[in-house]
Design an enzyme around this catalytic site. Structure first.
Site, short mmCIF file in Angstrom:
data_model
loop_
_atom_site.label_atom_id
_atom_site.label_comp_id
_atom_site.label_asym_id
_atom_site.label_seq_id
_atom_site.Cartn_x
_atom_site.Cartn_y
_atom_site.Cartn_z
CB THR A 176 46.77 85.69 79.56
OG1 THR A 176 45.74 86.56 80.00
CG2 THR A 176 47.58 85.56 80.75
CB THR A 177 43.43 87.02 75.56
OG1 THR A 177 42.94 87.55 77.00
CG2 THR A 177 42.22 86.36 75.07
CG ASP B 270 46.34 91.45 83.80
OD1 ASP B 270 47.16 90.50 84.52
OD2 ASP B 270 45.69 91.14 83.30
CG ASP C 237 43.10 87.75 83.29
OD1 ASP C 237 43.89 87.85 82.13
OD2 ASP C 237 43.69 87.59 84.49
#
Length: 539
Positions: free
Chosen positions: A97-98, A402, A64
Site C-alpha cells: 500500500t505504501t 498483510d 501501514d
C-alpha cells in the site's frame, strides 16, 4: 462582439471555488505529492511509525500505508483519489500500500515539468504512460521466478519479507508460522483449472478469525485448529469440558413461541389458565426432547435460550451456548462438520458435528472463552493474539492480515519478484533503455516513469540513513550489467543481491502496484477543471 454596456453573465454559482486548466493540474499534482510525502518514511524495515488520534479519541499506531491514510481526513479531491488507491491495493493484494502511493506521487511529480513548462498535451503524456505500463509489466514477468507453494521454508521467507518492514518484525518467525498455518487451514482445493494448474479457494476474511486478548506476551499467540468464542455456557452447572463432543448448531430460539402479532385469550375457568402455562412448558419440553433425540453434548444457537430450556438440556447432559454471531456459527459449522438447522423439528443425525476433539471453557484474564479445539481437518480457524496493550494488538493484527494476504496471493499465483527495490530498479533501467528508441515527445514522459520507479530504492536508502546518490549509482550500474536481482538492504542502506539476502515478494503485488499507480496518475492528469462547492464564509 459583446454589446458595450452588457452586464457580465454569471453561469456558475458564485460561492463555488473553481480552478481550471493548468492551475487545476498543478494543484492535483501538488496534492498527490503531499500525500506521498506523508507516507514516504513508512517504507522499508527502518520505517517510522505514525501516531494518529481519531476524532473519537482512539489511538492508531502504525506504519501501514493504508491504515494511516484511512485515518487522515483529506479535503483535496486529488488527495482523496490517492487514498482510494491504497484501499484498492489493500483489498486486492493486501500488501504494497505504501509503495503504490509513493509511486503514483512520484510519477506525477516527474511528469509535471513536461506538462507545465514544455506544454505537452496531457493525452500524449497518458499515451506514453500506458505504453510504459505494458512494458513495465513485461519486465516484471522476466525478473520473476516460480515458487513451490508446499515448501514451508520458502513460504516463510516470503511472508517474512512482508513482515520485515512492520512492527512485528521482532517476532517474525512466530508471525510467519501463524499466517502460513492459518492460510493452509482455510485453503480449499477446487481441483484443477483448464490449464492443469491447481485451483484453490482461500477465504481469509470469512474463515480466519483473529481474536485479540490483551495480556500474556506475543509469543503465546497461537492458531487454534478450531474456533474460539468469547462466551460462557448458559448455566453454571453445565459441563465446561467435553471430549469428542457431538455438536448441534441451531438458528432458532429455544423459547416459548409467542404469536407473531398481539394475541388475546379469554379465559373463563381457572384450570384453563394453568393449562396455558402448561402448554408453554410442554412446547419448550418438546423442543428440547427433539434436540436430545440426536444425543448432542454441545448445543449452540444464534438466538436466545429460556430458563426452562436450559433446565431440560442440562438434565439431558448438554452444554449450551446462546446468541453466537452468525459468522462464528458458520465457522463452527466448517470446523465441526455440523449443519446449521433452522427448525428443531428438522434435526437429524446427519446434522450433528463430530469432527471436534475438545470443547472447553477457560477463564483468560477476566473473561470466559469457549474453545472448540483439536478438530480433524478443520476448514476454518481462529488466531489468538496476545500482547501488552490494545494498541499493540491492533497493529499486530493489521500486520498479520498483510502476512496472510501475501501467503494467499502466492498460493493463488505462485510466482515471486525480487524485493528490496530490485524489481523497481530493473523496470527503471529497462524503460530508460527503451525510451531512447522512442521518437518524438513521447519519450519524455516515458523516461519520467523510468525515473519515478527509482524512487522506491531511493526511499529505502534514505530511510536506512544511507547516501542516496552514491548507492543509487552503484545499483544502477549493477542493473545495467544485467544483474537484476540486486536491491537495497533496507537495514544498512547498501546494495545487496536479493537472492542471498532472501527478500522476495509475490509478483501480483508488484504488478498491481505499478498498474494502480500509473492508472491513477493518468486519471489525475486528465483533470483540467476542479469545482469544489465549498461555501465561503460570508465576510
Amino acid at each position: 462582439m459583446q454589446a458595450p454596456m452588457q452586464a457580465p453573465v454569471v453561469v456558475m454559482n458564485t460561492n463555488q471555488e473553481r480552478t481550471t486548466g493548468r492551475q487545476a493540474q498543478i494543484s492535483n499534482i501538488t496534492a498527490a505529492k503531499a500525500v506521498a510525502d506523508v507516507i514516504r518514511t513508512c517504507l522499508g524495515p527502518k520505517a517510522m511509525l505514525k501516531m494518529l488520534l481519531d476524532p473519537m479519541g482512539g489511538l492508531v499506531l502504525t506504519n501501514d500505508g493504508h491504515a494511516i491514510l484511512r485515518e487522515i481526513d483529506v479535503a483535496h479531491p486529488a488527495a482523496k483519489s490517492m487514498l482510494e488507491l491504497s484501499r484498492t491495493q489493500d483489498e486486492e493484494v493486501g500488501d504494497g500500500t505504501t509503495t503504490v502511493i509513493i509511486l503514483a506521487g512520484e510519477i506525477l511529480a516527474q511528469c509535471a515539468p513536461y506538462l507545465i513548462e514544455k506544454n505537452i498535451h496531457p493525452v500524449i503524456i497518458i499515451q506514453a504512460l500506458k505504453q510504459a505500463l505494458s512494458d513495465a509489466l513485461e519486465v516484471i514477468k522476466q525478473v520473476s521466478k516460480p515458487v513451490d507453494v508446499e515448501n514451508d521454508d520458502a513460504m516463510k521467507k516470503l511472508i517474512q519479507a512482508s513482515i520485515g518492514t512492520k512492527y512485528v518484525n521482532h517476532w517474525s518467525e512466530k508471525m510467519c508460522t501463524l499466517a502460513l498455518t492459518a492460510v493452509k487451514t482455510v485453503r480449499v482445493d477446487l481441483g484443477e483449472t483448464l490449464e492443469g494448474e491447481p485451483h484453490f479457494e482461500i477465504d481469509i476474511k470469512r474463515y480466519v478469525r483473529v481474536e485479540k486478548i490483551p495480556g500474556g506476551e506475543v509469543m503465546d499467540s497461537d492458531v487454534l485448529k478450531g474456533v474460539m468464542l468469547n462466551k460462557d455456557v448458559v448455566h453454571p452447572k453445565m459441563a465446561r469440558l467435553v471430549e469428542n463432543p457431538r455438536i448441534v448448531l441451531l438458528d432458532c430460539p429455544l423459547e416459548y413461541k409467542k404469536g407473531e402479532s398481539q394475541t388475546n385469550i379469554e379465559i373463563a375457568n381457572e384450570e384453563d389458565w394453568n393449562r396455558i402455562l402448561q402448554i408453554e412448558e410442554e412446547q419448550v419440553q418438546l423442543m428440547c426432547e427433539q434436540i436430545l433425540s440426536v444425543k448432542p453434548t454441545v448445543v449452540i444457537t444464534e438466538k436466545g435460550v429460556s430458563d426452562l430450556a436450559q433446565h431440560f438440556l442440562l438434565k439431558g447432559g448438554c452444554s449450551v451456548l446462546r446468541r453466537v454471531k452468525k459468522s462464528d456459527n458458520n465457522r463452527i459449522a466448517r470446523v465441526t462438520g455440523a449443519t446449521i438447522v433452522n427448525r428443531v423439528e428438522d434435526l437429524k443425525e446427519a446434522d450433528v458435528g463430530t469432527d471436534c476433539g475438545l470443547f472447553k471453557v477457560e477463564l483468560i484474564g477476566d473473561e470466559y472463552f469457549t474453545f472448540l479445539d483439536q478438530c480433524k481437518n478443520p476448514k476454518a480457524c481462529t488466531i489468538i493474539l496476545r500482547g501488552g496493550s490494545k494498541d499493540i494488538l491492533n497493529e499486530i493484527e493489521r500486520n498479520l492480515q498483510d502476512a496472510m494476504a501475501v501467503a494467499r496471493n502466492v498460493m493463488l499465483s505462485p510466482s515471486l519478484s525480487p524485493g528490496g527495490g530490485a524489481t523497481e530498479m530493473a523496470v527503471s533501467v529497462k524503460l530508460a533503455e527503451h525510451a531512447k528508441q522512442l521518437e518524438g515527445i513521447q519519450q519524455w514522459p516515458y523516461q519520467a516513469v523510468a525515473d519515478a520507479m527509482e524512487c522506491i530504492p531511493r526511499t529505502l536508502i534514505q530511510n536506512a540513513g544511507g547516501d542516496p546518490i552514491r548507492v543509487l549509482s552503484q545499483l544502477r550500474a549493477k542493473h545495467a550489467q544485467g544483474t537484476y536481482t540486486m536491491g537495497i538492504d533496507g537495514d544498512a542502506g547498501k546494495v545487496v543481491d536479493m537472492v542471498e539476502y532472501g527478500i522476495w515478494e509475490p509478483e501480483v503485488i508488484k504488478q498491481q502496484s505499478i498498474k494502480t499507480a500509473i492508472e491513477s496518475a493518468c486519471l489525475l492528469l486528465r483533470v483540467d477543471d476542479i469545482v469544489s462547492g465549498v461555501k465561503r464564509e460570508e465576510q
